[in-house]
Design a protein around this motif. Structure first.
Motif, PDB file in Angstrom:
ATOM      1  N   ALA A 200       0.829  -1.196   0.000  1.00  0.00           N
ATOM      2  CA  ALA A 200       0.000   0.000   0.000  1.00  0.00           C
ATOM      3  C   ALA A 200       0.868   1.252   0.000  1.00  0.00           C
ATOM      4  N   PRO A 201       0.483   2.293  -0.751  1.00  0.00           N
ATOM      5  CA  PRO A 201       1.250   3.543  -0.720  1.00  0.00           C
ATOM      6  C   PRO A 201       1.429   4.093   0.689  1.00  0.00           C
ATOM      7  N   LEU A 202       0.429   3.851   1.541  1.00  0.00           N
ATOM      8  CA  LEU A 202       0.495   4.356   2.907  1.00  0.00           C
ATOM      9  C   LEU A 202       1.755   3.898   3.625  1.00  0.00           C
ATOM     10  N   CYS A 203       2.194   2.653   3.382  1.00  0.00           N
ATOM     11  CA  CYS A 203       3.373   2.133   4.076  1.00  0.00           C
ATOM     12  C   CYS A 203       4.618   2.942   3.714  1.00  0.00           C
ATOM     13  N   ALA A 204       4.790   3.217   2.432  1.00  0.00           N
ATOM     14  CA  ALA A 204       5.939   4.021   2.018  1.00  0.00           C
ATOM     15  C   ALA A 204       5.820   5.448   2.528  1.00  0.00           C
ATOM     16  N   GLN A 205       4.636   6.012   2.509  1.00  0.00           N
ATOM     17  CA  GLN A 205       4.431   7.379   2.980  1.00  0.00           C
ATOM     18  C   GLN A 205       4.742   7.513   4.467  1.00  0.00           C
ATOM     19  N   MET A 206       4.390   6.484   5.258  1.00  0.00           N
ATOM     20  CA  MET A 206       4.630   6.541   6.692  1.00  0.00           C
ATOM     21  C   MET A 206       6.118   6.566   7.031  1.00  0.00           C
ATOM     22  N   ARG A 207       6.955   6.048   6.134  1.00  0.00           N
ATOM     23  CA  ARG A 207       8.380   5.937   6.412  1.00  0.00           C
ATOM     24  C   ARG A 207       9.233   6.975   5.684  1.00  0.00           C
ATOM     25  N   ASP A 208       8.601   7.821   4.892  1.00  0.00           N
ATOM     26  CA  ASP A 208       9.328   8.784   4.073  1.00  0.00           C
ATOM     27  C   ASP A 208       9.299  10.154   4.741  1.00  0.00           C
ATOM     28  N   SER A 209      10.428  10.574   5.260  1.00  0.00           N
ATOM     29  CA  SER A 209      10.500  11.864   5.949  1.00  0.00           C
ATOM     30  C   SER A 209      10.269  13.035   5.002  1.00  0.00           C
ATOM     31  N   ARG A 210      10.386  12.798   3.694  1.00  0.00           N
ATOM     32  CA  ARG A 210      10.147  13.869   2.719  1.00  0.00           C
ATOM     33  C   ARG A 210       8.665  14.051   2.442  1.00  0.00           C
ATOM     34  N   PHE A 211       7.856  13.058   2.854  1.00  0.00           N
ATOM     35  CA  PHE A 211       6.414  13.131   2.618  1.00  0.00           C
ATOM     36  C   PHE A 211       5.773  13.889   3.774  1.00  0.00           C
ATOM     37  N   THR A 212       5.132  15.003   3.457  1.00  0.00           N
ATOM     38  CA  THR A 212       4.509  15.827   4.490  1.00  0.00           C
ATOM     39  C   THR A 212       3.023  15.951   4.213  1.00  0.00           C
ATOM     40  N   PRO A 213       2.172  15.290   5.003  1.00  0.00           N
ATOM     41  CA  PRO A 213       0.732  15.452   4.804  1.00  0.00           C
ATOM     42  C   PRO A 213       0.332  16.904   5.016  1.00  0.00           C
ATOM     43  N   GLY A 214      -0.783  17.279   4.419  1.00  0.00           N
ATOM     44  CA  GLY A 214      -1.290  18.629   4.614  1.00  0.00           C
ATOM     45  C   GLY A 214      -1.725  18.855   6.053  1.00  0.00           C
ATOM     46  N   PRO A 215      -2.276  20.012   6.376  1.00  0.00           N
ATOM     47  CA  PRO A 215      -2.652  20.306   7.771  1.00  0.00           C
ATOM     48  C   PRO A 215      -3.738  19.367   8.283  1.00  0.00           C
ATOM     49  N   TRP A 216      -3.618  18.992   9.542  1.00  0.00           N
ATOM     50  CA  TRP A 216      -4.607  18.127  10.179  1.00  0.00           C
ATOM     51  C   TRP A 216      -5.712  18.981  10.795  1.00  0.00           C
ATOM     52  N   VAL A 217      -6.928  18.472  10.786  1.00  0.00           N
ATOM     53  CA  VAL A 217      -8.091  19.198  11.301  1.00  0.00           C
ATOM     54  C   VAL A 217      -8.267  18.894  12.779  1.00  0.00           C
ATOM     55  N   HIS A 218      -8.345  19.927  13.585  1.00  0.00           N
ATOM     56  CA  HIS A 218      -8.658  19.813  15.012  1.00  0.00           C
ATOM     57  C   HIS A 218      -9.997  20.506  15.262  1.00  0.00           C
ATOM     58  N   ASP A 219     -10.683  20.131  16.344  1.00  0.00           N
ATOM     59  CA  ASP A 219     -11.997  20.712  16.614  1.00  0.00           C
ATOM     60  C   ASP A 219     -12.248  20.695  18.122  1.00  0.00           C
ATOM     61  N   SER A 220     -12.272  21.860  18.715  1.00  0.00           N
ATOM     62  CA  SER A 220     -12.403  21.974  20.175  1.00  0.00           C
ATOM     63  C   SER A 220     -13.830  21.766  20.661  1.00  0.00           C
ATOM     64  N   ARG A 221     -14.777  21.537  19.762  1.00  0.00           N
ATOM     65  CA  ARG A 221     -16.168  21.337  20.195  1.00  0.00           C
ATOM     66  C   ARG A 221     -16.390  19.979  20.854  1.00  0.00           C
ATOM     67  N   PHE A 222     -15.451  19.059  20.677  1.00  0.00           N
ATOM     68  CA  PHE A 222     -15.608  17.732  21.290  1.00  0.00           C
ATOM     69  C   PHE A 222     -15.147  17.792  22.740  1.00  0.00           C
ATOM     70  N   LYS A 223     -16.063  17.523  23.661  1.00  0.00           N
ATOM     71  CA  LYS A 223     -15.803  17.694  25.092  1.00  0.00           C
ATOM     72  C   LYS A 223     -15.411  16.403  25.788  1.00  0.00           C
ATOM     73  N   ALA A 224     -15.511  15.267  25.129  1.00  0.00           N
ATOM     74  CA  ALA A 224     -15.130  13.975  25.713  1.00  0.00           C
ATOM     75  C   ALA A 224     -14.857  13.012  24.566  1.00  0.00           C
ATOM     76  N   LEU A 225     -13.800  12.197  24.720  1.00  0.00           N
ATOM     77  CA  LEU A 225     -13.366  11.294  23.655  1.00  0.00           C
ATOM     78  C   LEU A 225     -13.284   9.866  24.187  1.00  0.00           C
ATOM     79  N   VAL A 226     -14.001   8.933  23.544  1.00  0.00           N
ATOM     80  CA  VAL A 226     -13.846   7.507  23.822  1.00  0.00           C
ATOM     81  C   VAL A 226     -13.013   6.930  22.684  1.00  0.00           C
TER      82      VAL A 226
END
Length: 334
Positions: A200-226
């Motif tokens: 899977a491409p994901l395996c190579a991407q996870m190990r490639d320091s040159r591969f930089t995913p775009g910005p990750w989405v965060h959301d402070s509206r979640f008040k509890a996480l299971v």
């Protein structure tokens, strides 16, 4: 990958009975209402349309509802009772679906929650076109945020949702999704995760320091996480320091599908706010999925078969009860 390593058992910090005293006047319901909604594609083409299942409190007697291989107990399109209710969003694991945790969703709806579970585009049982690429992981938090935004505008549901009491439930990749929404920043190169499918491409991407995913989405509206048996791509406290919402963390004793029990347990030490922790004794990774009906068990033994002496149905009785206690405590009315 199934591991036989022994993980020290940590006790949850909340007693079940103390939590059940909260909401002593909670709504008494007989069934869970069930409806499906569709979230439209984004106008800029970045986000595809997807469907979600929504469970809600219902005062009518339950009926059998056949959906694919599952037979659910509930009432289709049941009118919601008066008042506002806390909301929990559910994110499934790799190649699963909005129905993968239907018993947990139903238990929460029976107790007065509105619960919405989505099909993550490109990474569901019926749509796997991008599941082996980093893009599938990166889009997941954005999918959940889009679902939340849609529900808070929905003409039939928004008036029944308390926007200040929003929680999250996620399993495997869904657990990873919840931690990112809570503020965590993945670092796949430093995390050094095993990859079950080396092609899977994901395996190579996870190990490639040159591969930089775009910005990750965060959301402070979640008040509890299971968070149940998450993919832990967070190498140490620094990548988790922004997670401030209360966390209930579960892991399976045996692990599987690339999720290592010791890596999940490490999150308990790395999160800045000590989570409530639980280990599923004797459980493999897929034990967090709803018990399989016979047709699914025959078609998918890899995700349905449990170890000798382990009862998924009995485990889910305890699991669902503990999830309910935690969410009741942290999403109680102010």
């Amino acid at each position: 990958m199934r591991l036989n390593s022994v993980i020290p058992r940590l006790r949850g910090y909340m007693g079940m009975w103390g939590g059940l005293l909260l909401w002593g006047a909670a709504l008494c319901v007989q069934a869970a209402g069930l409806r499906t909604i569709e979230i439209p594609a984004e106008s800029d083409g970045q986000g595809r349309a997807f469907k979600a299942a929504v469970w809600s409190p219902c005062a009518q007697a339950a009926q059998a509802i056949a959906l694919g291989p599952f037979v659910l107990q509930g009432v289709r399109d049941c009118p919601l009772p008066p008042g506002v209710h806390p909301l929990v969003l559910v994110s499934h694991g790799h190649a699963a679906s909005a129905l993968s945790h239907h018993d947990t969703a139903q238990a929460l709806a029976d107790a007065g929650f509105i619960v919405a579970a989505l099909n993550h585009p490109g990474d569901t049982a019926t749509d796997m076109h991008s599941s082996g690429d980093m893009a599938a992981l990166q889009r997941r938090p954005a999918d959940v945020r889009r679902l939340l935004d849609h529900l808070l505008r929905h003409p039939g549901l928004a008036a029944h949702i308390d926007a200040q009491r929003v929680g999250f439930f996620g399993f495997s990749r869904g657990g990873f999704t919840g931690l990112v929404l809570g503020g965590a920043r993945p670092d796949f190169v430093q995390a050094g995760l095993p990859c079950p499918d080396a092609s899977a491409p994901l395996c190579a991407q996870m190990r490639d320091s040159r591969f930089t995913p775009g910005p990750w989405v965060h959301d402070s509206r979640f008040k509890a996480l299971v968070i149940a048996d998450p993919l832990n791509a967070f190498p140490g406290p620094r990548s988790l320091r922004a997670v401030q919402a209360p966390v209930q963390l579960w892991w399976s004793q045996q692990g599987g599908d690339g999720v290592l029990p010791e890596r999940v347990a490490a999150l308990a030490e790395d999160l800045p706010v000590r989570p409530e922790v639980h280990q599923g004794e004797g459980a493999t990774h897929f034990a967090f999925l709803a018990p399989c009906p016979p047709a699914l068990a025959q078609a998918q033994p890899g995700i349905c078969r449990d170890g000798p002496g382990f009862s998924r149905a009995a485990f889910h009785q305890t699991f669902n009860a503990q999830v309910l206690v935690f969410l009741r405590q942290h999403l109680a009315p102010h």
